[in-house]
Design an enzyme around this catalytic site. Structure first.
Site, PDB file in Angstrom:
ATOM      1  N   LYS A  66     -37.451  15.855  -8.044  1.00  0.00           N
ATOM      2  CA  LYS A  66     -36.672  14.618  -7.929  1.00  0.00           C
ATOM      3  C   LYS A  66     -37.348  13.557  -7.055  1.00  0.00           C
ATOM      4  O   LYS A  66     -37.180  12.359  -7.304  1.00  0.00           O
ATOM      5  CB  LYS A  66     -35.267  14.918  -7.405  1.00  0.00           C
ATOM      6  CG  LYS A  66     -34.382  15.641  -8.408  1.00  0.00           C
ATOM      7  CD  LYS A  66     -32.961  15.755  -7.900  1.00  0.00           C
ATOM      8  CE  LYS A  66     -32.058  16.446  -8.915  1.00  0.00           C
ATOM      9  NZ  LYS A  66     -30.645  16.462  -8.478  1.00  0.00           N
ATOM     10  N   ASP A 102     -26.742  11.181  -9.561  1.00  0.00           N
ATOM     11  CA  ASP A 102     -26.084  12.278  -8.853  1.00  0.00           C
ATOM     12  C   ASP A 102     -24.909  11.788  -8.017  1.00  0.00           C
ATOM     13  O   ASP A 102     -23.802  12.333  -8.092  1.00  0.00           O
ATOM     14  CB  ASP A 102     -27.080  13.008  -7.954  1.00  0.00           C
ATOM     15  CG  ASP A 102     -27.967  13.981  -8.710  1.00  0.00           C
ATOM     16  OD1 ASP A 102     -27.531  14.487  -9.757  1.00  0.00           O
ATOM     17  OD2 ASP A 102     -29.087  14.237  -8.261  1.00  0.00           O
TER      18      ASP A 102
END
Length: 277
Positions: A66, A102
């Site tokens: 990420k 997220d």
């Protein structure tokens, strides 16, 4: 020819994303396919080039890529840049642009399932990793600024607070301090991997001193109820596991790729069934 989407990670075999997204493509009559790609840590740069060469229209990014993927993308959304992590990549005008869904996925799930308004409520975030940062920044950017971070290493929590580009009224606490002051909070958000299968008998903090009803959100969804959630429910608290966050972050990514928001209730049922729930 089907438009290709996917997810990269290491490991990747456990991912629930393919079954969830491929069902959504089918339901919406979109000629597309979502595939899991195993990418080693050292191959991330080559993988991004390969994804573009294959004409992949978009993909998700999971652990451990990420943050390390960011230098290899053509552009980064401001929120993702401030968080320092990307979980969604979209092909825009020939460029790969990174986003982070997220935090927004978590917030959407929290608003769906929390039994009271979260405005002006006091929030405790357990952990100071990437998920904690995404959730902290997203809450702050949406005006929820009374959010404290409780972590084993206080300095990591302090760093998240100091680097947040949005106004907050926050402090970092040790686990012992958080446990003693747990009744100061209305919402507890558990963002660590503690309690995840196979370490199902572990919890990141003690709820021994919890005497009032709070909403406990644990971003883990395997097991379905972590030890922390079980202890909270035993004290008549309400709560949620990580299914809502997982589905909503995926749905937001799907919308960025296709312009269409899929049926999140159907996605939840598919993931729950896949987990044997």
């Amino acid at each position: 020819m089907k438009q290709l989407y996917g997810v990269i990670g290491d490991p990747i075999e456990h991912s629930m994303s393919p079954i969830m997204h491929n069902d959504a493509f089918k339901q919406l009559n979109l000629n597309a396919y979502y595939h899991p790609f195993h990418v080693n840590r050292t191959d991330i740069g080559s993988a991004v080039k390969g994804m573009k060469a294959l004409g992949i229209r978009g993909f998700n990014v999971t652990i451990p890529h990420k943050s390390t993927i960011m230098p290899y993308l053509d552009g980064i959304d401001p929120l993702a840049n401030s968080i320092g992590a990307v979980n969604t990549v979209v092909l825009e005008g020939g460029d790969f642009i990174g986003y982070n869904t997220d935090g927004l996925g978590f917030l959407k799930g929290l608003l769906e399932e929390c039994p009271f308004s979260i405005d002006k409520k006091k929030v405790m975030i357990l952990g100071a990793g990437g998920a904690a940062r995404a959730i902290f920044y997203t809450l702050a950017s949406n005006g929820i600024n009374s959010v404290d971070i409780v972590n084993r290493t206080v300095q990591k929590g302090e760093q998240i607070i100091e680097e947040c580009p949005y106004s907050t009224n926050s402090k970092a606490l040790t686990l012992a301090e958080g446990s003693l002051k747990i009744n100061d909070y209305d919402i507890i958000i558990q963002t660590t991997s503690i309690g995840m299968y196979p370490y199902i008998n572990e919890a990141p903090i003690s709820l021994e001193y919890l005497s009032k009803h709070v909403f406990v959100s644990d971003i883990i969804y395997n097991p379905w109820n972590t030890r922390l959630l079980k202890e909270a429910l035993a004290k008549s608290c309400s709560g949620q596991n990580g299914l809502a966050m997982f589905v909503n972050q995926g749905a937001l990514a799907f919308e960025k790729w296709t312009g269409v928001l899929p049926d999140t209730n159907r996605m939840k049922k598919i993931v729950k069934r896949q987990l044997g729930g």
